[in-house]
Design an enzyme around this catalytic site. Structure first.
Site, PDB file in Angstrom:
ATOM      1  N   ASP A 184     -27.514  28.521 -49.762  1.00  0.00           N
ATOM      2  CA  ASP A 184     -28.868  27.999 -49.553  1.00  0.00           C
ATOM      3  C   ASP A 184     -29.854  29.104 -49.195  1.00  0.00           C
ATOM      4  O   ASP A 184     -29.684  29.834 -48.215  1.00  0.00           O
ATOM      5  CB  ASP A 184     -28.868  26.956 -48.443  1.00  0.00           C
ATOM      6  CG  ASP A 184     -28.072  25.714 -48.814  1.00  0.00           C
ATOM      7  OD1 ASP A 184     -27.725  25.563 -49.997  1.00  0.00           O
ATOM      8  OD2 ASP A 184     -27.794  24.898 -47.912  1.00  0.00           O
TER       9      ASP A 184
ATOM     10  N   ASP B 114     -23.760  33.694 -49.298  1.00  0.00           N
ATOM     11  CA  ASP B 114     -24.279  32.433 -48.799  1.00  0.00           C
ATOM     12  C   ASP B 114     -25.011  31.750 -49.955  1.00  0.00           C
ATOM     13  O   ASP B 114     -25.453  32.419 -50.899  1.00  0.00           O
ATOM     14  CB  ASP B 114     -25.221  32.695 -47.622  1.00  0.00           C
ATOM     15  CG  ASP B 114     -26.002  31.464 -47.207  1.00  0.00           C
ATOM     16  OD1 ASP B 114     -25.364  30.434 -46.915  1.00  0.00           O
ATOM     17  OD2 ASP B 114     -27.253  31.533 -47.196  1.00  0.00           O
TER      18      ASP B 114
END
Length: 314
Positions: free
Chosen positions: A69, A67
């Site tokens: 962010d 991922d």
């Protein structure tokens, strides 16, 4: 990205839209990784005598999915991209204020709020509509240097590098636009990126999406499709995220990691004995057991998506 005018996402079920978004993102990621081929340690893994050596050197059936962010980078990539576009007078001050509010919420709450994500997505689509894809990619390179490079978590970067050093492919998986994600992946030396795919016609953005944002279940669909197309064994793969929204993706793989986790993900990780790392306070979080062997049936579950992806590529 080629035009896909025949798509009518609003008429599809949520599951179908997730599959569509996953397929589109996987296709874009594979294309970007092929183009890339043409062209410190804040938190090392725990002592090897306490857990099996990982990642496994030379395991070609394994890969890692990160991922973006708050996992790889502090804050939201879309916000930093918005700052760069504002600097280049793509939009007005009131729009920047909205981006700032969304970023403040993200930093304070530490979670991905669906309403804020929807607002950010709609804002970004309206801003880039009518602009050329090549133009945004070029600007993205500049924005990375201006706002993003200094916000990369060194600890997570070291984890990604460990997979690369072991000869494995490493992919970003994010709700951010695939163009932004691809720039970040290239600058970090990663294999490629799975991201939200914006529709374009003749290289110009239409202001619409292909499917839905790559978020939650859509991320899991994208990873399934890419893993099947790449011939990966998900039980030997790893995934890393900070958000409980990514539990579907983390649950697909045999080596799930909670990185800078929100409260719900931390609780889930402890329950299922997933590994945990927290770089926000410059401390190493205690290891949370040995990861559960998850995702045994993931490859079979993604067969249909992979076939559709293959057919569309032909």
């Amino acid at each position: 990205m080629a035009a896909l005018g025949w798509l009518t996402p609003r008429r599809r079920s949520a599951t179908a839209r997730s599959v569509l978004a996953g397929e589109a993102s996987a296709e874009a990621a594979r294309k970007s990784s092929q183009e890339l081929e043409e062209l410190a340690h804040d938190a090392a893994p725990d002592a090897p005598d306490q857990e099996p050596e990982f990642p496994v050197l030379g395991d070609e059936k394994a890969a890692a999915f990160f991922d973006l962010d708050n996992t790889v980078m502090q804050g939201a990539a879309l916000f930093h991209f918005g700052r760069g576009l504002y600097k280049r007078k793509f939009f007005e001050t009131r729009d920047l204020a909205r981006f700032a509010w969304q970023q403040a919420w993200f930093r304070l709450a530490g979670v991905e709020d669906p309403e804020h994500m929807q607002d950010a997505r709609d804002s970004a689509l309206s801003i880039v509509k009518g602009h050329r894809v090549a133009e945004l990619m070029s600007i993205g390179e500049e924005i990375y240097d201006e706002y993003m490079a200094e916000r990369i978590w060194p600890g997570t970067r070291a984890l990604a590098q460990a997979h690369l050093d072991a000869g494995q492919k490493v992919w970003l998986v994010t709700a951010a636009p695939v163009e932004i994600a691809t720039v970040i992946a290239r600058r970090l030396g990663l294999t490629g990126a799975l991201g939200t795919v914006a529709e374009s016609v003749d290289g110009v953005y239409t202001g619409k999406l292909v499917g839905e944002p790559l978020h939650g279940p859509a991320k899991a669909e994208a990873v399934r499709a890419l893993a099947t197309a790449e011939g990966l064994d998900l039980s030997r793969c790893a995934a890393y995220s900070d958000s409980h929204n990514d539990i579907p993706m983390l649950s697909l793989v045999g080596h799930p990691y909670a990185i800078n986790p929100d409260t719900k993900l931390r609780k889930h990780a402890r329950t299922f004995e997933w590994r945990l790392r927290d770089y926000r306070t410059a401390r190493k979080a205690a290891k949370v057991g040995i990861p559960a062997a998850a995702g045994v049936g993931a490859v079979a579950g993604g067969t249909a998506a992979a076939i559709a992806l293959h057919r569309r590529r032909r």
